[in-house]
Scaffold this motif. Structure first.
Motif, short mmCIF file in Angstrom:
data_model
loop_
_atom_site.label_atom_id
_atom_site.label_comp_id
_atom_site.label_asym_id
_atom_site.label_seq_id
_atom_site.Cartn_x
_atom_site.Cartn_y
_atom_site.Cartn_z
N UNK A 68 -33.85 -16.61 1.06
CA UNK A 68 -33.22 -17.30 2.47
C UNK A 68 -31.99 -18.04 1.72
N UNK A 69 -31.14 -18.46 2.45
CA UNK A 69 -29.80 -19.16 1.95
C UNK A 69 -29.28 -19.45 3.29
N UNK A 70 -29.73 -20.87 3.76
CA UNK A 70 -29.56 -21.44 4.88
C UNK A 70 -29.43 -22.87 4.68
N UNK A 71 -28.76 -23.48 5.54
CA UNK A 71 -28.86 -25.11 5.56
C UNK A 71 -30.08 -25.81 5.83
N UNK A 72 -30.99 -25.16 6.68
CA UNK A 72 -32.22 -25.84 6.98
C UNK A 72 -33.15 -25.49 5.72
N UNK A 73 -33.16 -24.49 5.14
CA UNK A 73 -33.64 -24.18 4.02
C UNK A 73 -33.42 -24.97 2.69
N UNK A 74 -32.47 -25.43 2.68
CA UNK A 74 -31.78 -26.51 1.58
C UNK A 74 -32.31 -27.95 1.94
N UNK A 75 -32.32 -28.25 3.11
CA UNK A 75 -32.47 -29.56 3.72
C UNK A 75 -33.97 -30.04 3.71
N UNK A 76 -34.63 -29.05 4.42
CA UNK A 76 -36.26 -29.28 4.61
C UNK A 76 -36.95 -29.90 3.46
N UNK A 77 -36.93 -29.21 2.32
CA UNK A 77 -37.80 -29.58 0.95
C UNK A 77 -37.36 -30.88 0.60
N UNK A 78 -35.86 -31.09 0.65
CA UNK A 78 -35.50 -32.29 0.15
C UNK A 78 -36.03 -33.50 0.94
N UNK A 79 -36.12 -33.40 2.23
CA UNK A 79 -36.68 -34.26 3.18
C UNK A 79 -38.01 -34.49 2.88
N UNK A 80 -38.76 -33.60 2.44
CA UNK A 80 -40.08 -33.67 2.22
C UNK A 80 -40.42 -34.48 0.84
N UNK A 81 -39.40 -34.21 -0.21
CA UNK A 81 -39.35 -34.94 -1.53
C UNK A 81 -38.89 -36.57 -1.19
N UNK A 82 -37.99 -36.73 -0.18
CA UNK A 82 -37.56 -38.02 0.09
C UNK A 82 -38.68 -38.81 0.77
N UNK A 83 -39.54 -38.31 1.57
CA UNK A 83 -40.60 -39.20 2.09
C UNK A 83 -41.84 -39.32 1.27
N UNK A 84 -41.93 -38.42 0.12
CA UNK A 84 -42.96 -38.75 -0.89
C UNK A 84 -42.40 -39.98 -1.84
N UNK A 85 -41.02 -39.94 -2.02
CA UNK A 85 -40.61 -41.08 -3.16
C UNK A 85 -40.45 -42.38 -2.23
N UNK A 86 -40.24 -42.25 -1.10
CA UNK A 86 -39.83 -43.36 -0.53
C UNK A 86 -41.11 -43.97 -0.05
N UNK A 87 -42.47 -43.39 -0.06
CA UNK A 87 -43.51 -44.12 0.19
C UNK A 87 -43.74 -45.48 -0.83
N UNK A 88 -44.48 -46.41 -0.32
CA UNK A 88 -45.12 -47.40 -0.95
C UNK A 88 -44.01 -47.72 -2.15
N UNK A 89 -42.92 -48.05 -1.95
CA UNK A 89 -41.87 -48.62 -3.02
C UNK A 89 -42.24 -49.98 -3.39
N UNK A 90 -42.82 -50.82 -2.66
CA UNK A 90 -43.33 -52.15 -3.19
C UNK A 90 -44.36 -52.08 -4.01
N UNK A 91 -45.27 -51.04 -4.40
CA UNK A 91 -46.37 -51.03 -5.07
C UNK A 91 -46.08 -51.00 -6.59
N UNK A 92 -47.03 -51.43 -7.51
CA UNK A 92 -46.73 -51.56 -8.59
C UNK A 92 -46.57 -50.46 -9.73
N UNK A 93 -47.09 -49.34 -9.01
CA UNK A 93 -47.00 -48.03 -9.97
C UNK A 93 -46.22 -47.13 -9.22
N UNK A 94 -45.11 -47.60 -8.33
CA UNK A 94 -44.13 -46.96 -7.73
C UNK A 94 -43.25 -46.15 -8.75
N UNK A 95 -42.96 -46.77 -9.70
CA UNK A 95 -41.97 -46.26 -10.71
C UNK A 95 -42.48 -45.19 -11.51
N UNK A 96 -43.65 -45.15 -11.72
CA UNK A 96 -44.45 -44.14 -12.57
C UNK A 96 -44.86 -42.67 -11.66
N UNK A 97 -45.08 -43.31 -10.35
CA UNK A 97 -45.25 -42.06 -9.03
C UNK A 97 -43.83 -41.34 -8.90
#
Length: 879
Positions: free
Chosen positions: A391-420
Motif C-alpha cells: 500500500x502507498x498512501x498518506x495514512x499508511x505513512x502517517x499511522x505507524x509514525x503516530x504510534x511510534x510518537x506516542x510510545x516515545x512521548x510517554x513518561x518523558x520525565x522518568x529516569x530511564x526515558x533516554x534508554x527507552x
C-alpha cells in the motif's frame, strides 16, 4: 472459526486413515519406521535439549536427516537416492492440516539458543509439510518418489510446480494478525509467495533479521553512522522490502458482491462453482476506522463488520478456477466471501483490510502493554509489516509514525526515558529511513540527542536527518525538524572523532556524484548551521572572551567550510552568505572568524562570477547588513582576523572582482567610500589594490585634487606602487596621443583579428577621429573592451558573430556614452549585459538578432531608451 481437526474426516479413505494411525502410534513411541525414512540413522534421545514439545523433540532428532533448506545432496543421494531435505522445496503445500501446538505457541517463549531455535523451526516446518503431503498424496507414493531415479524426480518437479499455495496464504494471514509465534512465522519463509495480483501474501509475513543483527551491515558498528551512502537506506542488507508486484492505494469505498455461509473450508469450491446454491448480494462497502459498513445496511451486512472479530482474511486462489476473484473473511460463526470485478481490486481490498486490522491491533497492544520487551518485539513486527505492505498512501505513512510518537512521548520525565527512547529508535530505524518524521517525533528525537549526545542512536537517526535536509522543508513552519538536524550534528561532534564524523556527514549528504541530486540539501544544511551560530552568539557581549562552550557550535562553521569543497554547493553557500547573515558576536570570535576566512578564500578562488561576486555589496547604498568587503575592511574590521591575514583576504576579494565582472567604473564609484581600505592594502603591496587605485585615477573616479594626491602618495609609497604609477603615466601619454585628432573616421579589421591585435593597433597612433569601427566575424572577446573605451568619439560599433560577452558590454555601456549604432547579432550576450545598455541614452539602432534576449528584458530596455528607432530581435525569446 471451523476447527482444523475436522479436516481429518474429509476426503480421507481407509488407507489414509491407517497411515495416519500408524504415524500417530509411531510418534507416540518416539520412533519412525524404516519404511517411511530411507536412512539408517537412529534417534539419539540423549542429545535432545530439555524443555521441548513432542514435535520439536522429533524435529531435533531428524535435523541431520532433514538438513537445511540450502543443503546439497549427500553422497547417498548422489548415488541415486536423494534425501528428503534435498526434495523439500518440491513438496506440495496442503491446507487440510495445521498443527495447533506449533501454530499457537506463546510469543513470550524465550529460546535457549538462537541457533538451536532456527534448526528446530526449520526442521519442524519440513516435518509438518512431510506429514501433510503424506496424508493427501499417500505416504507410499511419497516414499517411492523420494527413493526414485532421476526420471521420477522430473515427475515430482512437474507435480510440485503446480502445487497448492493456500497453506502459505493462510499462514501469512495468521502471522499478520499476530496469532502465530515468531518461530511459526519463520516457517513461512519456506513457502514460495504467490504471484502478484493473484493471491497476495500478508505484508506481515516477510520476516527479517532483528535490528541488532542488521546494525553491523546496515549502519556500521561504530558511531560513524553517517558513513552509509545517501539514498541507500531502503536497499540496505537485511532491511524489509515490499513484495514484488503492483502497488495500491488504501481502499475506502467500493462495490463488491457478498456471500455468507457456515461451512468448513472444504466446501468453498462447491460454493464458488454453484450458480444457484447461495445468494449473492451487491453492497457498496466502506472501510472505516474500526469496522466495515455497507451504505445500504440490509441482508448479509445489516450490522457493521468489526476488524477485531475477523479470524482470518485471505484471497481464494486454489478454489477459483472460474476467476471470480473472491476474498474470504473467516468470522467466529461463519465466513464471508467478497467478490471483486478483477484481481487488482480484490488484492487492493485484501491489503486494505489487512492494514486496518493490523494497525488497530498494534495500536491497542502497544499502548496497553506494560512489559517493555514485549512492546519492542511487537514494534519490530509492526515495522516489518509497514515496510512490506504494497500500500502507498498518506495514512499508511502517517499511522505507524503516530504510534511510534506516542510510545516515545510517554513518561518523558522518568529516569530511564533516554534508554527507552533509544531502544525504540533502534527498532524503528527502517521505518524512520523510509518515512518522514512528524514534528512531535522530531522534537523527541532531538531531545534524545541533547540529553545523551555520546550514547544517542545516531545510526538510526541518520536517515530521518538526511530526509529532512533533502526535502523541501520550511524551517519557519517546522522548527522541530531544524532542531533535530542541529542536535544530531552536535551529537556527532561530541564523539572523540567528531571532526571526521562531521566531514563524513557532509560528504554523505552531498552524495558521491559530481552534483548533489537534492537541490534543497545545501540551502537547508547552510540554514541550520547559520541558525545555530546565531542562536549561540546573539546575546553575546561585544568584547568577546573564548570559552569551552564555543566547542558546541564550531562544528557548524566547519560544515560551511566542508560544503565549500563541492563546486555545486560553493555557489549556494556564497548566496546564503550575501550579505553577512551573522551577528557581531559570531564575527568577533577568533575561532569562528578563522573558519569563515577559509570560506571566503574558497569563494574568491572560484572562477565563476556567481561564486566570487557574493563578497561584493548587494546594494551600494545599504550599510547594514554589510557585505564581506565591509566586514573584512582593514580600516574598521568586523571579522576577528589578524591584520596581515585580513589585508591579504581583502585584497584577494577585490582582485577576484576586478579580474572578472566588476572591473567597471560604477563598481569603483560604489567603493569610493572605502578609499582608506584601498590605501592600507596598497601599502601592503597587494597588486589588486594598486590596480584599483590606478583605475580610479585613469577613469577619474576619485573626485577632487586632494583625493587624487592621496592616491598618488599611496602609490609612490612602495616599490610596486611606483612601478604601477609609472605604467599609469605611460598609458596616459599613449591615451592622449591616441585621442588626438587625426586618423581615419572608419575602420574595419580582418576576420583573423584577436584582442592582442586590437591592442597593438590602438597603440600605434592617433585615432581621435574614429567614429565607425567594424569587428564583425573576428575573434575578439570581452577583453578588448578595455581598449575600445579609449575611443570616446566612437558612434558605430559592429560586433557581429564575435565572442563579445556581457562583461565587455557592461564596460562599453559605462564609457562609450555617445554610441548610436550597436550590432550584437549572433553574440553570446544575455539579459545581464543587455540591461546595462539602458544607460546609452543616444542609442538609435540596436541589433540583438540570435542572442539570449528575453521578452522581459527587452520591454525594460525599450522603456529606458526612448530614442531607439530601429531594432532587430529576431530569433530571440522576445520575437
Amino acid at each position: 472459526m471451523p476447527s482444523f481437526s475436522q479436516d481429518k474426516k474429509v476426503d480421507m479413505n481407509s488407507n489414509e486413515n491407517d497411515a495416519l494411525n500408524n504415524e500417530v502410534k509411531d510418534e507416540a513411541n518416539g520412533t519412525i519406521q524404516e519404511k517411511y525414512i530411507s536412512s539408517d540413522k537412529t534417534l539419539d534421545s540423549d542429545s535432545t535439549p530439555p524443555g521441548l514439545n513432542a514435535d520439536q523433540r522429533l524435529a531435533f532428532a531428524l535435523r541431520d536427516f532433514l538438513g537445511s533448506s540450502n543443503t546439497v545432496l549427500s553422497d547417498e543421494a548422489s548415488e541415486g537416492e536423494p534425501s528428503p531435505s534435498a526434495m523439500e522445496k518440491n513438496l506440495p503445500f496442503i491446507d487440510e492440516f495445521v498443527d495447533p501446538e506449533v501454530a499457537m505457541q506463546s510469543d513470550e517463549e524465550i529460546p535457549q539458543c538462537r541457533e538451536t531455535e532456527e534448526v528446530l523451526n526449520n526442521a519442524a516446518c519440513r516435518l509438518r509439510r512431510w506429514r501433510a503431503a503424506s496424508r493427501k498424496l499417500r505416504r507410499p507414493r511419497i516414499i517411492n518418489n523420494l527413493c526414485s531415479t532421476d526420471e521420477k524426480e522430473s515427475n515430482i518437479n512437474k507435480l510440485c510446480n503446480g502445487g497448492h499455495t493456500d497453506l502459505a496464504d493462510r499462514l501469512r494471514s495468521l502471522a499478520a494478525v499476530g496469532n502465530m509465534s515468531a518461530s511459526a512465522g519463520e516457517l513461512l519463509s519456506l513457502a514460495p509467495p504467490p504471484p502478484a495480483a493473484t493471491a497476495p501474501p500478508s505484508p506481515g509475513c516477510l520476516l527479517s533479521p532483528t535490528l541488532a543483527e542488521q546494525n553491523s551491515e546496515y549502519f556500521g558498528s561504530s558511531p560513524e553512522c553517517c558513513a552509509d551512502n545517501a539514498g541507500q537506506e531502503s536497499s540496505a542488507a537485511g532491511a524489509p522490502v515490499p513484495p514484488p508486484g503492483p502497488r495500491y492505494k488504501l481502499a475506502t469505498e467500493g462495490a463488491l458482491r457478498v456471500c455468507c455461509f457456515q461451512h468448513t473450508r472444504t466446501v468453498v469450491d462447491k460454493i464458488l462453482a454453484a450458480k444457484f446454491l447461495r445468494r449473492w448480494e451487491t453492497h457498496v462497502l466502506r472501510l472505516e476506522e474500526n469496522h466495515i459498513v455497507s451504505k445500504t445496511p440490509a441482508g448479509l451486512l445489516e450490522s457493521p463488520l468489526s476488524y477485531s472479530c475477523m479470524q482470518e482474511v485471505y484471497c481464494i486462489s486454489r478454489w477459483d478456477p472460474a476467476r471470480k476473484y473472491c476474498l474470504r473473511i473467516v468470522m467466529p460463526h461463519g465466513s464471508l466471501l467478497l467478490q471483486a470485478n478483477d484481481a487488482y481490486t480484490r488484492d487492493q481490498w485484501y491489503h486494505s483490510i489487512i492494514w486496518r486490522r493490523n494497525i488497530i491491533r498494534y495500536r491497542n497492544f502497544l499502548t496497553k502493554t506494560v512489559r517493555k520487551e514485549v512492546v519492542l518485539k511487537e514494534l519490530k513486527n509492526m515495522v516489518d509489516f509497514v515496510m512490506t505492505t504494497p500500500l502507498q498512501d498518506e495514512s499508511v505513512t502517517r499511522a505507524p509514525l503516530l504510534i511510534l510518537t506516542d510510545l516515545i512521548s510517554e513518561n518523558k520525565e522518568s529516569a530511564d526515558w533516554e534508554e527507552w527512547a533509544e531502544n525504540l529508535t533502534n527498532v524503528a530505524a527502517p521505518l524512520l529511513a523510509e518515512r518522514c518524521a512528524t514534528g512531535e517525533l522530531c522534537a523527541s528525537l532531538a531531545r534524545l540527542c541533547r540529553q545523551r549526545p555520546r550514547a544517542a542512536p545516531l545510526p538510526a537517526l541518520a536517515p530521518p536527518v538526511r530526509r529532512v535536509l533533502t526535502r523541501n522543508v520550511d524551517f519557519a513552519r517546522a522548527p522541530n525538524a531544524r532542531r533535530l538536524v542541529r542536535d544530531y550534528i552536535s551529537a556527532l561532534s561530541a564523539h572523540n572523532s567528531g571532526s571526521s564524523l562531521v566531514r563524513r556527514f557532509v560528504e554523505v549528504t552531498h552524495g558521491n556524484r559530481a552534483a548533489c541530486p537534492y537541490p534543497r540539501a545545501a540551502p537547508n544544511l547552510a540554514a541550520v548551521a547559520l541558525a545555530a551560530l546565531d542562536d549561540f552568539f546573539r546575546n553575546s557581549s561585544k568584547e568577546h572572551e573564548c570559552n569551552d562552550a564555543e566547542e558546541e557550535v564550531l562544528c557548524f562553521v566547519d560544515i560551511l567550510e566542508h560544503m565549500c569543497e563541492y563546486e555545486d554547493w560553493l555557489v549556494v553557500v556564497g548566496a546564503v552568505l550575501q550579505p553577512v547573515p551573522l551577528c557581531s558576536g559570531a564575527l568577533n570570535c577568533p575561532r569562528v572568524a578563522s573558519r569563515l576566512g577559509n570560506v571566503l578564500y574558497a569563494l574568491v578562488r572560484d572562477s565563476r562570477c556567481a561564486a566570487h561576486s557574493c563578497v561584493a555589496p548587494a546594494r551600494a547604498a545599504r550599510l547594514y547588513p554589510p557585505s564581506w568587503l565591509r566586514a573584512a575592511a582593514p580600516s574598521d574590521p568586523l571579522l576577528a582576523i589578524p591584520n596581515k591575514q585580513l589585508c591579504q583576504l581583502w585584497g584577494d576579494m577585490l582582485g577576484a572582482l576586478l579580474n572578472c565582472c566588476c572591473k567597471r567604473k560604477s563598481f569603483l564609484q560604489s567603493m569610493s567610500k572605502q578609499l582608506p581600505d584601498f590605501v592600507i592594502v596598497a601599502l601592503c603591496e597587494h597588486k589588486a589594490a594598486l590596480d584599483a587605485l590606478c583605475l580610479m585615477l585613469e577613469w577619474e573616479v576619485a573626485s577632487g585634487e586632494q583625493t587624487q594626491l592621496e592616491i598618488i602618495a599611496a602609490l609612490q609609497g612602495t616599490n610596486s606602487g611606483q612601478k604601477s604609477y609609472s605604467e599609469l603615466c605611460d598609458r596616459q601619454k599613449n591615451l592622449q596621443r591616441l585621442q588626438a585628432k587625426g586618423g581615419p573616421r572608419r575602420l574595419a579589421l580582418p576576420m583573423h583579428t584577436t584582442d592582442a591585435d586590437v591592442t597593438a593597433l590602438l597603440e600605434q597612433g592617433s585615432l581621435g577621429n574614429l567614429e565607425c569601427l567594424s569587428l564583425a566575424f573576428t575573434s575578439v572577446t570581452s577583453a578588448c573592451a578595455q581598449d575600445l573605451i579609449k575611443l570616446p568619439s566612437l558612434r558605430y560599433l559592429n560586433l557581429w558573430a564575435t565572442k563579445f560577452g556581457d562583461t565587455g558590454l557592461q564596460l562599453i555601456a559605462e564609457h562609450l556614452t555617445e554610441l548610436q549604432v550597436l550590432n550584437l547579432c549572433e553574440t553570446p550576450v544575455s539579459d545581464k549585459g543587455i540591461e546595462a545598455l539602458s544607460g546609452l541614452s543616444n542609442l538609435r539602432r540596436l541589433n540583438l538578432n540570435s542572442t539570449k534576449l528575453s521578452a522581459e528584458a527587452f520591454e525594460v530596455l525599450r522603456d529606458r531608451l526612448p530614442q531607439l528607432q530601429e531594432y532587430d530581435i529576431r530569433y530571440t525569446e522576445a520575437w
